[in-house]
Design an enzyme around this catalytic site. Structure first.
Site, PDB file in Angstrom:
ATOM      1  N   CYS A  12      -3.297   7.100  -4.181  1.00  0.00           N
ATOM      2  CA  CYS A  12      -3.022   5.522  -4.270  1.00  0.00           C
ATOM      3  C   CYS A  12      -1.657   5.175  -4.862  1.00  0.00           C
ATOM      4  O   CYS A  12      -1.612   5.240  -6.009  1.00  0.00           O
ATOM      5  CB  CYS A  12      -4.355   4.994  -4.995  1.00  0.00           C
ATOM      6  SG  CYS A  12      -4.249   3.189  -4.933  1.00  0.00           S
ATOM      7  N   CYS A  67       0.738  -1.249   0.060  1.00  0.00           N
ATOM      8  CA  CYS A  67      -0.009   0.008   0.044  1.00  0.00           C
ATOM      9  C   CYS A  67       0.844   1.173   0.039  1.00  0.00           C
ATOM     10  O   CYS A  67       1.762   1.434   0.843  1.00  0.00           O
ATOM     11  CB  CYS A  67      -0.822  -0.124   1.111  1.00  0.00           C
ATOM     12  SG  CYS A  67      -1.857   1.509   1.503  1.00  0.00           S
ATOM     13  N   HIS A  87       0.114   4.568  -0.041  1.00  0.00           N
ATOM     14  CA  HIS A  87      -0.346   5.875   0.979  1.00  0.00           C
ATOM     15  C   HIS A  87       0.131   5.003   2.447  1.00  0.00           C
ATOM     16  O   HIS A  87       0.677   5.994   3.153  1.00  0.00           O
ATOM     17  CB  HIS A  87      -1.707   6.029   1.023  1.00  0.00           C
ATOM     18  CG  HIS A  87      -2.616   5.308   1.615  1.00  0.00           C
ATOM     19  ND1 HIS A  87      -3.324   4.262   1.375  1.00  0.00           N
ATOM     20  CD2 HIS A  87      -2.894   5.515   2.952  1.00  0.00           C
ATOM     21  CE1 HIS A  87      -4.012   3.722   2.544  1.00  0.00           C
ATOM     22  NE2 HIS A  87      -3.659   4.626   3.491  1.00  0.00           N
TER      23      HIS A  87
END
Ligand code: PYC
Length: 334
Positions: free
Chosen positions: A255, A91, A93
Site C-alpha cells: 500500500c 493509489c 500500487h
C-alpha cells in the site's frame, strides 16, 4: 458479438495487488482538474467502475486505473483510480502499475536507465521515476503527494467491538487509521484474516461516524476507509501490517499511500527522520521501500514528501465489453 461498451486494458500486479490499466474506451471525463473528474465520475459514471472491477470481470479485491489526458500542462497523463471501494484520490500500487504499463507498452518515450513520467492524479501531481533495463521496468520510485499526520494516539469507542481503541490517523493520498494489532488481541496471521477485517470495518465505521477526517485542500476527501493494523515488532525501519479496506478486503501490496501515511505518523513521533529508508511489508509478505525526502505545508499543517519504491508486472491484455443483454451491466459484489 454485440457490445454497447468496449474498454482496452493492460492488466498488471504490483507486489501482488492487481491494477487493471484502462488505456482506451473511456473518453474524456468532464472536469477542469483530475479531482473534478473524479467527483464527476463518482456522481455520473460510477457504473463504469462497477463494470470493470466487480465480478464477473473483476473480483472482491480488484483495482484499476483509467488513463486520461492530463488537466495540467506539467503532466504526461491523467489517472483516475478505480477500486471495489470507489474512486481513490491517489493509489500507490496503482501508480506503480500505471508507470510500468506506460513504459513496457511504449506509451511513453522510454529512456534508459531512467524514464520519468509525470502523472496528474486527483490528489495532485505524482512523479514516477522508472528504472528501465532492456525495455523492462525494473522498479518504480514515485514521488507522492504531501502527507501529514492528522492525529496521534487518539482514542475512540468502537461499539461493534465493545471497547475503546487507541489509533493514529494520517493522510498519504488517502486517510489511514493506524492501530497496533495488540489493541484488538488478534495474532498477525492470515488464518485470522476474517477477525482482523471485521475489526477494521468496525473501527472505520466508528471513526467516520464520530470523528471523520477532512483534507484541508482536496474536495471530497473526508472519510477513512483504510485501517493499517501494525504487527508486533514493527518499528521505523521495518514494519509489517495487514491493511483492511472498505467494504471488506485486504491490500495485497504494501500500500503506497498507506506507507506514506505511516511514514508521516512515524515522522510526527520523531522516529523517522528525512532521508532514511523505511521498509513496509504487506500481509502477503511483499515489500515497498519508502523514504521522506522533504517537508512542506498542507493547508496550515506540517507535511512530509514521501517516495515509494516497488515493482509491477504486466499480467495480460484485454478488451472488456458489455453486451446489451447482459443481466449484470454493473457486475455484482459477492
Ligand atoms: O497502494 O496506495 C495504495 C493502495 C491503496 C489502496 C490499495 N492500494
Amino acid at each position: 458479438m454485440r457490445a454497447t461498451r468496449m474498454f482496452q486494458a493492460v492488466d498488471s500486479h504490483t507486489e501482488g495487488m492487481p491494477t487493471r490499466v484502462i488505456t482506451g474506451g473511456m473518453g474524456v471525463i468532464p472536469g477542469a482538474t483530475m479531482n473534478e473528474r473524479r467527483l464527476h465520475f463518482i456522481a455520473h459514471l460510477d457504473h463504469i467502475r462497477k463494470l470493470l472491477v466487480n465480478e464477473p470481470r473483476g473480483h472482491s479485491a480488484m483495482s484499476g486505473a483509467i488513463l486520461q489526458p492530463p488537466t495540467r500542462p506539467d503532466a504526461d497523463f491523467g489517472v483516475l483510480y478505480i477500486e471495489v471501494s470507489g474512486c481513490l484520490p491517489m493509489c500507490g500500487h496503482g501508480t506503480i502499475g500505471v508507470a510500468t504499463v506506460l513504459v513496457e507498452t511504449g506509451m511513453v518515450e522510454v529512456v534508459e536507465p531512467r524514464t520519468t513520467i509525470r502523472l496528474d492524479t486527483p490528489a495532485g501531481l505524482v512523479v514516477a521515476n522508472v528504472a528501465v533495463k532492456d525495455g523492462r521496468a525494473e522498479h518504480v520510485t514515485l514521488e507522492n503527494v504531501p502527507s501529514y499526520c492528522d492525529r496521534l494516539d487518539s482514542t475512540i469507542v468502537v461499539p461493534a467491538l465493545d471497547r475503546e481503541i487507541t489509533y493514529s490517523l494520517a493522510f498519504g493520498g488517502n486517510f489511514y487509521a493506524m492501530v497496533d494489532l495488540d489493541e484488538i488481541d488478534i495474532r498477525f496471521d492470515r488464518a485470522h484474516k476474517q477477525e482482523i477485517l471485521t475489526a477494521g470495518l468496525a473501527i472505520m465505521d466508528a471513526i467516520n461516524t464520530q470523528a471523520p477526517p477532512k483534507h484541508p485542500t482536496i474536495d471530497g476527501v473526508d472519510h477513512c476507509h483504510h485501517v493499517e493494523f501494525i504487527a508486533p515488532g514493527s518499528d521505523a525501519t521495518l514494519s509489517r501490517h495487514a491493511m483492511a479496506i472498505h467494504p471488506g478486503w485486504f491490500d495485497r501490496s504494501p500500500c503506497g499511500t498507506g506507507t506514506s501515511a505511516r511514514m508521516a505518523e512515524l515522522h510526527a513521533r520523531g522516529e523517522l527522520p528525512l532521508h532514511q529508508d523505511f521498509v513496509n511489508e504487506s500481509f502477503i509478505g511483499s515489500r515497498f521501500t519508502g523514504r521522506l525526502i522533504g517537508e512542506t505545508d498542507v493547508g496550515g499543517r506540517h507535511a512530509v514528501l514521501p517516495t515509494i519504491t516497488g515493482r509491477a508486472w504486466i499480467t495480460g491484455f484485454g478488451q472488456y465489453v458489455l453486451d446489451p443483454t447482459d443481466p449484470y451491466p454493473h457486475g455484482f459484489e459477492f
